[in-house]
Design a protein around this motif. Structure first.
Motif, PDB file in Angstrom:
ATOM      1  N   TYR A  23       0.809  -1.217   0.000  1.00 52.04           N
ATOM      2  CA  TYR A  23       0.000   0.000   0.000  1.00 52.04           C
ATOM      3  C   TYR A  23       0.843   1.269   0.000  1.00 52.04           C
ATOM      4  N   ILE A  24       2.010   1.239   0.639  1.00 57.58           N
ATOM      5  CA  ILE A  24       2.900   2.404   0.604  1.00 57.58           C
ATOM      6  C   ILE A  24       3.342   2.682  -0.827  1.00 57.58           C
ATOM      7  N   PHE A  25       3.779   1.626  -1.529  1.00 57.05           N
ATOM      8  CA  PHE A  25       4.210   1.808  -2.911  1.00 57.05           C
ATOM      9  C   PHE A  25       3.042   2.220  -3.807  1.00 57.05           C
ATOM     10  N   LYS A  26       1.858   1.706  -3.515  1.00 59.52           N
ATOM     11  CA  LYS A  26       0.682   2.073  -4.310  1.00 59.52           C
ATOM     12  C   LYS A  26       0.354   3.557  -4.132  1.00 59.52           C
ATOM     13  N   VAL A  27       0.412   4.046  -2.903  1.00 59.35           N
ATOM     14  CA  VAL A  27       0.117   5.457  -2.626  1.00 59.35           C
ATOM     15  C   VAL A  27       1.133   6.358  -3.328  1.00 59.35           C
ATOM     16  N   PHE A  28       2.424   6.012  -3.230  1.00 64.89           N
ATOM     17  CA  PHE A  28       3.450   6.834  -3.887  1.00 64.89           C
ATOM     18  C   PHE A  28       3.322   6.776  -5.413  1.00 64.89           C
ATOM     19  N   SER A  29       2.904   5.641  -5.933  1.00 62.94           N
ATOM     20  CA  SER A  29       2.683   5.529  -7.377  1.00 62.94           C
ATOM     21  C   SER A  29       1.531   6.448  -7.813  1.00 62.94           C
ATOM     22  N   ILE A  30       0.454   6.431  -7.069  1.00 68.64           N
ATOM     23  CA  ILE A  30      -0.694   7.293  -7.387  1.00 68.64           C
ATOM     24  C   ILE A  30      -0.307   8.766  -7.257  1.00 68.64           C
ATOM     25  N   MET A  31       0.476   9.075  -6.206  1.00 72.21           N
ATOM     26  CA  MET A  31       0.907  10.469  -6.036  1.00 72.21           C
ATOM     27  C   MET A  31       1.765  10.922  -7.216  1.00 72.21           C
ATOM     28  N   SER A  32       2.594  10.033  -7.739  1.00 67.40           N
ATOM     29  CA  SER A  32       3.413  10.382  -8.901  1.00 67.40           C
ATOM     30  C   SER A  32       2.540  10.719 -10.097  1.00 67.40           C
ATOM     31  N   TYR A  33       1.487   9.943 -10.308  1.00 68.93           N
ATOM     32  CA  TYR A  33       0.581  10.222 -11.425  1.00 68.93           C
ATOM     33  C   TYR A  33      -0.181  11.530 -11.209  1.00 68.93           C
ATOM     34  N   VAL A  34      -0.520  11.831  -9.965  1.00 68.50           N
ATOM     35  CA  VAL A  34      -1.183  13.110  -9.662  1.00 68.50           C
ATOM     36  C   VAL A  34      -0.236  14.259  -9.982  1.00 68.50           C
ATOM     37  N   PHE A  35       1.040  14.114  -9.620  1.00 72.31           N
ATOM     38  CA  PHE A  35       2.027  15.142  -9.938  1.00 72.31           C
ATOM     39  C   PHE A  35       2.206  15.306 -11.444  1.00 72.31           C
ATOM     40  N   VAL A  36       2.076  14.221 -12.192  1.00 70.49           N
ATOM     41  CA  VAL A  36       2.124  14.318 -13.660  1.00 70.49           C
ATOM     42  C   VAL A  36       0.996  15.213 -14.142  1.00 70.49           C
ATOM     43  N   GLY A  37      -0.208  14.989 -13.628  1.00 69.01           N
ATOM     44  CA  GLY A  37      -1.359  15.809 -14.023  1.00 69.01           C
ATOM     45  C   GLY A  37      -1.183  17.266 -13.656  1.00 69.01           C
ATOM     46  N   ILE A  38      -0.691  17.513 -12.447  1.00 70.59           N
ATOM     47  CA  ILE A  38      -0.458  18.894 -12.006  1.00 70.59           C
ATOM     48  C   ILE A  38       0.599  19.556 -12.882  1.00 70.59           C
ATOM     49  N   TRP A  39       1.687  18.827 -13.170  1.00 71.81           N
ATOM     50  CA  TRP A  39       2.758  19.384 -13.987  1.00 71.81           C
ATOM     51  C   TRP A  39       2.274  19.701 -15.400  1.00 71.81           C
ATOM     52  N   VAL A  40       1.453  18.830 -15.972  1.00 71.46           N
ATOM     53  CA  VAL A  40       0.905  19.078 -17.316  1.00 71.46           C
ATOM     54  C   VAL A  40       0.030  20.333 -17.281  1.00 71.46           C
ATOM     55  N   PHE A  41      -0.808  20.464 -16.255  1.00 69.55           N
ATOM     56  CA  PHE A  41      -1.658  21.648 -16.111  1.00 69.55           C
ATOM     57  C   PHE A  41      -0.809  22.919 -16.023  1.00 69.55           C
ATOM     58  N   LEU A  42       0.228  22.882 -15.181  1.00 71.28           N
ATOM     59  CA  LEU A  42       1.100  24.048 -15.033  1.00 71.28           C
ATOM     60  C   LEU A  42       1.847  24.345 -16.334  1.00 71.28           C
ATOM     61  N   ILE A  44       0.929  23.643 -19.454  1.00 70.24           N
ATOM     62  CA  ILE A  44       0.022  24.185 -20.473  1.00 70.24           C
ATOM     63  C   ILE A  44      -0.329  25.640 -20.178  1.00 70.24           C
ATOM     64  N   ASN A  45      -0.548  25.962 -18.922  1.00 65.27           N
ATOM     65  CA  ASN A  45      -0.997  27.312 -18.571  1.00 65.27           C
ATOM     66  C   ASN A  45       0.123  28.334 -18.380  1.00 65.27           C
ATOM     67  N   PHE A  46       1.317  27.895 -18.047  1.00 69.42           N
ATOM     68  CA  PHE A  46       2.340  28.857 -17.676  1.00 69.42           C
ATOM     69  C   PHE A  46       3.650  28.735 -18.460  1.00 69.42           C
ATOM     70  N   PHE A  47       3.684  27.958 -19.522  1.00 65.20           N
ATOM     71  CA  PHE A  47       4.917  27.821 -20.294  1.00 65.20           C
ATOM     72  C   PHE A  47       5.218  29.139 -20.998  1.00 65.20           C
ATOM     73  N   ILE A  48       6.451  29.586 -20.905  1.00 64.12           N
ATOM     74  CA  ILE A  48       6.869  30.871 -21.479  1.00 64.12           C
ATOM     75  C   ILE A  48       7.519  30.605 -22.835  1.00 64.12           C
ATOM     76  N   PHE A  49       6.956  31.201 -23.865  1.00 63.13           N
ATOM     77  CA  PHE A  49       7.473  31.031 -25.227  1.00 63.13           C
ATOM     78  C   PHE A  49       8.449  32.157 -25.578  1.00 63.13           C
ATOM     79  N   GLU A  50       9.418  32.410 -24.717  1.00 60.75           N
ATOM     80  CA  GLU A  50      10.425  33.445 -24.959  1.00 60.75           C
ATOM     81  C   GLU A  50      11.809  32.842 -24.786  1.00 60.75           C
ATOM     82  N   GLY A  51      12.796  33.487 -25.315  1.00 59.20           N
ATOM     83  CA  GLY A  51      14.173  33.038 -25.166  1.00 59.20           C
ATOM     84  C   GLY A  51      14.406  31.738 -25.922  1.00 59.20           C
ATOM     85  N   ASN A  52      15.205  30.889 -25.353  1.00 62.89           N
ATOM     86  CA  ASN A  52      15.519  29.604 -25.954  1.00 62.89           C
ATOM     87  C   ASN A  52      14.380  28.624 -25.658  1.00 62.89           C
TER      88      ASN A  52
END
Length: 193
Positions: A23-42, A44-52
């Motif tokens: 269950y510990i590994f299952k919880v951390f696995s689910i949390m990793s997938y949640v972080f993937v979703g949060i990172w994708v949201f961030l 898409i909404n906040f990527f800066i198209f300037e510089g390199n």
């Protein structure tokens, strides 16, 4: 020849610790997938198209890849902690399966008694010779270090799919007797005779 069906299981002793790790590994696995979703949201909404742009893109996608890979790895590792094994014998055919969390059954291997080269007790001289032979792959089919009551550790060396494999089992002598009824007596380790 008569039909024989015999099934036996090697249950994990101290399953509470294995269940907790699962269950510990299952919880951390689910949390990793949640972080993937949060990172994708961030992203898409906040990527800066300037510089390199290429450098910004690579730096932004590295955490996404790390979260995704850790979610997959943790999800696979959790299945190694709460495992039982089933040994099934059906009139000359032996089947081994892995049971994860008493829910998910995964087939491991199946072979006939005619494919067996040797059967014996774990730790015997013949076992030791097979364990150091090159080309013999060992597969441990028990989660326990100490055998349950009325059970012992046995090994079976068989030619499976063109490979010589040695399976370590935690079973009763009844399973071994059933296998011997459908095979040659010469497969029996000298230590048992």
């Amino acid at each position: 020849m008569r039909e024989v069906f015999y099934e036996e299981s090697s249950r994990q002793q101290g399953a509470g610790a294995g269940k907790t790790k699962y269950y510990i590994f299952k919880v951390f696995s689910i949390m990793s997938y949640v972080f993937v979703g949060i990172w994708v949201f961030l992203f898409i909404n906040f990527f800066i198209f300037e510089g390199n742009i290429l450098l910004n893109l690579v730096v932004s996608l590295i955490p996404l890849a790390l979260f995704l890979v850790s979610g997959i790895l943790l999800g696979r590792l959790k299945d190694k902690f709460y495992v039982d094994y089933d040994y099934t014998f059906i009139s000359g055919t032996i089947r081994f399966s892995k049971v994860i969390k008493n829910i998910k059954r995964k087939f491991i291997v199946s072979f006939d008694t005619s494919d067996i080269e040797k059967i014996g007790k774990y730790g015997s001289e013949t076992y030791k010779r097979y364990s150091i032979m090159p080309g013999v792959k060992t597969q441990i089919l028990t989660s326990n270090n100490v055998a349950e009551d009325n059970k012992e550790f046995f090994y079976i060396v068989a030619n499976v799919g063109g490979e010589k494999k040695m399976f370590i089992l935690e079973c009763t002598e009844t399973l071994i007797r059933n296998i011997l009824m459908f095979s040659k007596r010469t497969i029996l380790d000298e230590a048992i005779k």
